[in-house]
Scaffold this motif. Structure first.
Motif, PDB file in Angstrom:
ATOM      1  N   ASN A  43       0.871  -1.176   0.000  1.00  0.00           N
ATOM      2  CA  ASN A  43       0.000   0.000   0.000  1.00  0.00           C
ATOM      3  C   ASN A  43       0.907   1.225   0.000  1.00  0.00           C
ATOM      4  O   ASN A  43       1.512   1.567   1.000  1.00  0.00           O
ATOM      5  N   LEU A  44       1.011   1.866  -1.132  1.00  0.00           N
ATOM      6  CA  LEU A  44       1.885   3.028  -1.272  1.00  0.00           C
ATOM      7  C   LEU A  44       1.107   4.336  -1.259  1.00  0.00           C
ATOM      8  O   LEU A  44       1.656   5.380  -1.606  1.00  0.00           O
ATOM      9  N   SER A  45      -0.133   4.294  -0.829  1.00  0.00           N
ATOM     10  CA  SER A  45      -0.962   5.505  -0.871  1.00  0.00           C
ATOM     11  C   SER A  45      -0.405   6.626   0.002  1.00  0.00           C
ATOM     12  O   SER A  45      -0.620   7.798  -0.284  1.00  0.00           O
ATOM     13  N   PHE A  46       0.337   6.284   1.057  1.00  0.00           N
ATOM     14  CA  PHE A  46       0.889   7.329   1.926  1.00  0.00           C
ATOM     15  C   PHE A  46       1.994   8.124   1.241  1.00  0.00           C
ATOM     16  O   PHE A  46       2.435   9.142   1.751  1.00  0.00           O
ATOM     17  N   PHE A  47       2.443   7.680   0.067  1.00  0.00           N
ATOM     18  CA  PHE A  47       3.453   8.415  -0.695  1.00  0.00           C
ATOM     19  C   PHE A  47       2.823   9.402  -1.685  1.00  0.00           C
ATOM     20  O   PHE A  47       3.534  10.036  -2.458  1.00  0.00           O
ATOM     21  N   GLU A  49       1.734  12.341  -1.626  1.00  0.00           N
ATOM     22  CA  GLU A  49       2.207  13.733  -1.581  1.00  0.00           C
ATOM     23  C   GLU A  49       3.739  13.821  -1.625  1.00  0.00           C
ATOM     24  O   GLU A  49       4.297  14.906  -1.528  1.00  0.00           O
ATOM     25  N   GLU A  50       4.418  12.701  -1.768  1.00  0.00           N
ATOM     26  CA  GLU A  50       5.887  12.651  -1.705  1.00  0.00           C
ATOM     27  C   GLU A  50       6.490  12.397  -3.080  1.00  0.00           C
ATOM     28  O   GLU A  50       7.311  11.501  -3.261  1.00  0.00           O
ATOM     29  N   LEU A  57      13.653   7.476  -5.134  1.00  0.00           N
ATOM     30  CA  LEU A  57      13.670   6.035  -4.864  1.00  0.00           C
ATOM     31  C   LEU A  57      13.528   5.231  -6.155  1.00  0.00           C
ATOM     32  O   LEU A  57      14.208   4.216  -6.336  1.00  0.00           O
ATOM     33  N   PHE A  58      12.673   5.690  -7.046  1.00  0.00           N
ATOM     34  CA  PHE A  58      12.488   5.001  -8.317  1.00  0.00           C
ATOM     35  C   PHE A  58      13.773   5.029  -9.144  1.00  0.00           C
ATOM     36  O   PHE A  58      14.175   4.017  -9.722  1.00  0.00           O
TER      37      PHE A  58
END
Length: 87
Positions: A43-47, A49-50, A57-58
């Protein structure tokens, strides 16, 4: 917390649900552990706004792949009715 009133399940819906559960593919999740296999998700939804951090990172992951320090495993997609074969 079963639905009440007009949203209650009818006897036919209960029977249908029971039939679907009885015919659901069976597997033992512990067999996956013993055989070092797993079903993973993130779950990457917290990213959301980042964007700058995610871009860095990518880029790092792409660099590792180009340097062959990181390799992508073979991915196998299966229909849900073949879940028993995933072991």
């Amino acid at each position: 917390n079963l639905p009440m009133g007009k949203d209650m399940l009818s006897p036919w819906q209960w029977i249908r649900m029971g039939h679907k559960m009885a015919n659901m593919p069976k597997f033992d999740p512990m067999d996956m552990v013993v055989n070092s296999k797993g079903v993973l998700g993130f779950n990457l939804s917290f990213f959301s706004e980042e964007k700058e951090l995610v871009a860095q990172l990518f880029d790092q992951i792409c660099e590792w792949i180009e340097e062959r320090r990181l390799s992508c495993p073979r991915v196998v997609e299966m229909e849900i009715d073949r879940i028993g074969e995933a072991q």
